[in-house]
Design a protein around this motif. Structure first.
Motif, PDB file in Angstrom:
ATOM      1  N   THR A  30      69.855   4.897  52.242  1.00  0.00           N
ATOM      2  CA  THR A  30      69.250   6.211  52.116  1.00  0.00           C
ATOM      3  C   THR A  30      70.046   7.167  52.959  1.00  0.00           C
ATOM      4  O   THR A  30      70.736   6.769  53.904  1.00  0.00           O
ATOM      5  N   ALA A  32      70.736   9.584  55.835  1.00  0.00           N
ATOM      6  CA  ALA A  32      70.177   9.616  57.175  1.00  0.00           C
ATOM      7  C   ALA A  32      69.421  10.918  57.382  1.00  0.00           C
ATOM      8  O   ALA A  32      69.726  11.944  56.788  1.00  0.00           O
ATOM      9  N   VAL A  35      63.442  11.767  60.067  1.00  0.00           N
ATOM     10  CA  VAL A  35      62.715  10.724  60.778  1.00  0.00           C
ATOM     11  C   VAL A  35      61.319  11.215  61.069  1.00  0.00           C
ATOM     12  O   VAL A  35      61.109  12.113  61.865  1.00  0.00           O
ATOM     13  N   GLU A 146      62.344   1.683  54.036  1.00  0.00           N
ATOM     14  CA  GLU A 146      62.089   3.060  54.428  1.00  0.00           C
ATOM     15  C   GLU A 146      62.594   3.362  55.836  1.00  0.00           C
ATOM     16  O   GLU A 146      62.214   4.357  56.448  1.00  0.00           O
ATOM     17  N   THR A 148      64.827   4.857  58.595  1.00  0.00           N
ATOM     18  CA  THR A 148      65.597   6.103  58.618  1.00  0.00           C
ATOM     19  C   THR A 148      66.216   6.304  59.991  1.00  0.00           C
ATOM     20  O   THR A 148      65.760   5.732  60.995  1.00  0.00           O
TER      21      THR A 148
END
Length: 579
Positions: A30, A32, A35, A146, A148
């Protein structure tokens, strides 16, 4: 001379096949960023169980202690890489090939790598800063992870004339040569014996780590947008500068402090998702005229938010009271001393590590997990070969000789090597030696080459075996007589050689070993064995999560119950073996 770097067995080792952009349908990365700080349990599409949100924020401002790691050999920890007789840690990409290791003068121990690596003790002070924000949502390697991360590093080369900027743009979710735990791991273990990333770094506690790819800027110009990146915040894994800033061995770790490492190997992530070898264009010229082809920067004064920083400086002392209860938090450190009373509690999960010392106590409690281990040397009693059993009334028994001399240790405890000749004599014993003239049976085994066995000096002697066997590195599974336990035993031992012949034989665990293992273990699914002096090595007792406690304990009490439970518990000996 062109410097050849063992960079591809790196820290990064390497990530994902099918590395694609975040918007593709079957990606394992994914982009970056983003968050989130939301708390709670989640599940992703496809019923992928995820963690309760775990986040850490790590940073270091400009002006702090930062070091540029220079190329050089890596000293090899015997705990991780074994010995010349029993080599370990040679897996593709994360280990060190045996041919790339130097030996000591005796040829018995590995010294260091024969090629330069990114994990040397050589360094130069530089200036730098970074920010890294990590979220660990998914505990396993799945494309739907998921996890991150956001990260940016700014630093100079040793001359101070070249300025670098590294920006993480993608998180790798599925590892190619080792797990990456969904791309981000927080509050875990990495490197060394963990098999998570390179074995050339010690097995260490990780506050947080990310595997991915990103952009490299040099003096403000983007020179690459697909560099492989590994950034990790660990406990301190290097000694002080006064002690040479050595990259430590497992049993030297103080389990204190924090260091952050940025590693960029000579690899890029290609458009098709495969990693392609391509040196980092550092523009930094080494003294030999070569350009350094990788980047490894250590930040020694970072600040951490989200977790407590370890502070266990080889705790030493005596446990003299009753210790009752459950271990529910991270236990990390070296514990040396004598347990002189009772320890009780519940062991409900997996405990990974080594316990060294003479164990003369009883271990009791509720063990509800599995206990496994790769155990090298276990003392057995050789009961029979080809159904020819020991005859105690006639004083005939099986005796082991190696290269014409009585075996120095009990059966199962003797290592062998190429060229050794083993003889299993069925005869009487006098003054600790076999009476060869009275032998009735013999099995002669040559290790690895065709060599004549012992001369047949007895006309009544029946030769059961007289040939060579070729042993391979590794172990075999053995269940002793009268036991339902399985032991993983080294091939390069006397019992391994006998097993390789195909002869039928029966052996039982020595009585004192049974007393301290089977009777006192008191649990289910226990696999593994004990090394010399009743020392449990590499036992993996399944705890519920990960914790690290290095123990060197002389257990001299009775009815000691060592019951650990709940969240992260890992017990080790002097060799921090955490997975």
């Amino acid at each position: 001379m062109k410097m050849k770097l063992i960079v591809s067995l790196l820290v990064i080792c390497l990530f994902s096949l099918g590395f694609a952009q975040a918007q593709t349908g079957e990606n394992n990365t994914t982009q970056a960023g983003n968050v989130s700080q939301d708390e709670g349990n989640m599940s992703t599409p496809g019923n992928i169980s995820t963690l309760s949100n775990k986040t850490v924020y790590v940073n270091q401002e400009s002006g702090g202690d930062v070091k540029w790691i220079l190329p050089g050999p890596r000293r090899l920890d015997p705990v991780i890489f074994g010995t010349s007789r029993m080599p370990l840690g040679f897996e593709e990409e994360i280990g060190v090939p045996i041919e790339n290791r130097s030996l000591n003068d005796e040829g018995t121990e590995f010294n260091a790598t024969t090629h330069d690596t990114p994990y040397s003790d050589n360094f130069s002070r530089i200036n730098g800063s970074f920010t890294m924000n990590l979220m660990d949502m998914t505990p396993v390697d799945v494309n739907e992870s998921e996890d991150t991360a956001e990260a940016e590093f700014n630093f100079t080369d040793p001359t101070g004339e070249i300025e670098y900027r590294v920006v993480l743009t993608n998180v790798t979710h599925v590892g190619q040569f080792h797990p990456v735990l969904g791309g981000v791991v927080i509050d875990g273990i990495a490197h060394g014996r963990s098999s998570i990333d390179t074995r050339m770094e010690p097995t260490s506690y990780a506050y947080g780590a990310v595997w991915g790819a990103g952009e490299l800027y040099i003096n403000g110009t983007l020179v690459s947008d697909n560099r492989v990146i590994h950034a990790i915040a660990t406990e301190r894994v290097r000694s002080s500068e006064e002690d040479g800033y050595r990259l430590l061995f497992d049993n030297e770790l103080p389990h204190q402090g924090i260091q952050v490492h940025l590693v960029m190997p000579d690899m890029i992530m290609a458009d098709n998702g495969t990693m392609v070898e391509e040196p980092v264009p550092t523009n930094y010229t080494l003294p030999d005229g070569e350009e350094q082809p990788f980047i490894h920067v250590a930040f020694d004064e970072p600040e951490l938010e989200g977790l407590e920083i370890l502070n266990f400086m080889n705790a030493t002392g005596n446990v003299t009271g009753d210790v009752t209860g459950n271990v529910t938090d991270n236990v990390t450190g070296n514990m040396t001393g004598n347990m002189t009373d009772n320890m009780t509690g519940n062991m409900t999960g997996g405990m990974t590590g080594n316990v060294t010392g003479d164990q003369t106590d009883n271990m009791t409690g509720n063990m509800t997990g599995n206990m496994t281990g790769n155990v090298t040397n276990v003392p057995f009693v050789l009961e029979s070969i080809e159904e020819i059993e020991n005859d105690t009334e006639a004083d005939f028994t099986w005796l082991v000789y190696i290269n014409g001399e009585p075996a120095e240790q009990e059966f199962g405890m003797n290592n062998v090597t190429e060229g050794d000749i083993l003889s299993f004599w069925y005869t009487t014993e006098e003054n600790g030696e076999a009476v060869i003239e009275e032998a009735i049976y013999v099995a002669n085994i040559m290790i690895g080459n065709e060599t004549e066995g012992e001369e047949n000096i007895n006309s009544d002697l029946t030769v059961l075996y007289d040939d060579a066997v070729n042993l391979t590195e590794g172990t075999f599974t053995f269940t002793p007589e009268g036991s339902d336990r399985e032991y993983e035993l080294n091939n390069f031992t006397d019992i391994g050689a006998l097993n390789a012949t195909g002869l039928e034989f029966v052996a039982s665990v020595m009585d004192d070993m049974n007393d301290t293992t089977e009777d006192d273990a008191g649990g289910n699914g226990m696999t593994g064995g004990l090394t010399e002096d009743d020392t449990m090595m590499d036992d993996t007792e399944d705890d519920t999560t990960d914790t690290t406690a290095n123990m060197t304990v002389d257990d001299t009490t009775d009815d000691t119950a060592e019951d650990m439970s709940a969240d992260d518990t890992t017990g080790n000996d002097d060799t921090n073996n955490d997975t």
